[in-house]
Scaffold this motif. Structure first.
Motif, short mmCIF file in Angstrom:
data_model
loop_
_atom_site.label_atom_id
_atom_site.label_comp_id
_atom_site.label_asym_id
_atom_site.label_seq_id
_atom_site.Cartn_x
_atom_site.Cartn_y
_atom_site.Cartn_z
N GLY A 1 5.65 -1.18 -10.61
CA GLY A 1 4.31 -1.71 -10.28
C GLY A 1 3.80 -1.21 -8.95
O GLY A 1 2.60 -1.13 -8.74
N LEU A 2 4.71 -0.85 -8.04
CA LEU A 2 4.31 -0.28 -6.77
C LEU A 2 4.56 1.22 -6.88
O LEU A 2 5.61 1.63 -7.36
N PHE A 3 3.59 2.03 -6.48
CA PHE A 3 3.84 3.47 -6.56
C PHE A 3 2.99 4.29 -5.59
O PHE A 3 1.99 3.80 -5.05
N THR A 4 3.46 5.52 -5.38
CA THR A 4 2.71 6.53 -4.65
C THR A 4 2.35 7.61 -5.64
O THR A 4 3.19 8.01 -6.45
N ARG A 5 1.09 8.05 -5.61
CA ARG A 5 0.65 9.14 -6.47
C ARG A 5 0.26 10.30 -5.55
O ARG A 5 -0.56 10.13 -4.65
#
Ligand code: DP6
Length: 323
Positions: A41-45
């Motif tokens: 649910g937490l991410f870096t793109r």
């Protein structure tokens, strides 16, 4: 080159057995192995595009970044360029979906996504261990955001075999991380500076000498889904790392009053039957791990504690991947 642009996403991770101290700071070869889980649910793109521009350009959450932040990214891009035999500069655009200063280390997700996107954009076809090694060069904990689910980073013998691998997939065990955000009054010392002074603590040798015991207990607790053993070992490992931090020169004291208050409550809750355990990274915020079924109850209880300004809840996340 087969591709000139690629986008990757990656999750941050929370360490259960901590990485603290390097035997080689430049290569980020750790003094002990570590175990973590990715945070769903937490991410870096991150998108990397190789262009004809004169210099690398880095944009994070719409702000252009120069100086040390850019240098750290260019260092990874240089490793990729060397390997791919290219000279092109890159445009790197990165976004996090979690707030800065939320107590979630962004460097792990950032360098895992950068390693995956940059190597793909340069036309390289790297294996998962090779991607993990590349991410490690940017931030040690980023090595663990490359594989899926529950992950172990082995210290290895040399540069090429110090990488992380999955010990169980994300769906192996329904755990949740409820991160209690505690307002920190002081500016904290970053992990990179912390690793460099870890050896100044007389307790560090004892912590490192005992690491394989803790790794084995934690690995088995995860594989056997033994929550009680899991909670006890993550608290013990976190307390050992903070003991080293507090006794380093200069001393690092990350805990606030509310941090310690949460430790006491978590242990009381566990004693009365709620499956919870705590761990803390290089900050004041407390990661309260629980069985997934209890996450709403744990979040509610944490929000009632004075000094807790917010609570983020995450499940177990997958691997870093191109999108
Ligand atoms: C306390 O990976 O952030 O979170 O390699 O210098 O970027 P650098 O350090 P970093 O250190 C993480 C320290 C920790 C424990 C852990 O995640 O294992």
């Amino acid at each position: 080159m087969n591709a000139t642009s690629a986008t990757a996403i990656s999750h941050p991770n929370i360490a259960f057995i901590k990485y603290w101290g390097n035997r080689d700071n430049e290569l980020r070869l750790p003094v002990n192995g570590s175990i973590s889980m990715n945070l769903d649910g937490l991410f870096t793109r991150t998108t990397v595009s190789f262009t004809s521009a004169k210099a690398d350009v880095l944009t994070i959450n719409s702000d252009q970044v120069t100086g040390k932040g850019l240098e750290r990214v260019s260092y990874i891009l240089d490793l990729v360029r060397l390997r791919a035999g290219i000279n092109d500069r890159a445009e790197v655009t990165s976004e996090n979906n979690f707030p800065a200063g939320a107590g979630i280390a962004s460097s792990a997700a950032a360098f895992a996504a950068l390693a995956v996107a940059a190597s793909k954009a340069a036309g390289l076809d790297l294996s998962e261990p090779e991607l993990s090694v590349l991410a490690r060069r940017g931030s040690g904990s980023a090595s663990r955001s490359v594989p899926a689910g529950f992950v172990e980073w082995k210290m290895g013998e040399a540069e090429s075999d110090s990488y992380a691998f999955s010990i169980a997939p994300a769906n192996h065990w329904n755990l949740a991380d409820c991160v209690a955000i505690v307002n920190a009054a002081h500016k904290k010392t970053g992990s990179t500076e912390g690793h460099a002074i870890a050896r100044t603590s007389p307790l560090q040798n004892a912590r490192v000498a005992d690491a394989s015991r803790r790794l084995e207990i934690c690995r088995n607790a995860i594989l056997n889904k033994d929550f009680d053993a899991f909670a006890n070992i993550i608290e013990h490992d976190s307390d050992m790392m903070h003991s080293v931090m507090m006794t380093s020169n200069p001393p690092l004291m990350y805990w606030q009053a509310a941090t310690v208050e949460i430790f006491h409550l978590v242990r009381e809750w566990r004693a009365s039957g709620l499956p919870v355990g705590y761990t803390v990274d290089a900050g004041a915020n407390v990661h309260v791990l629980c069985l997934g079924e209890y996450k709403t109850e744990v979040e509610k209880r944490l929000r009632e504690i004075p000094g807790v300004s917010n609570v983020l809840v995450a499940g177990v996340g997958g691997a870093a991947r191109t999108v």
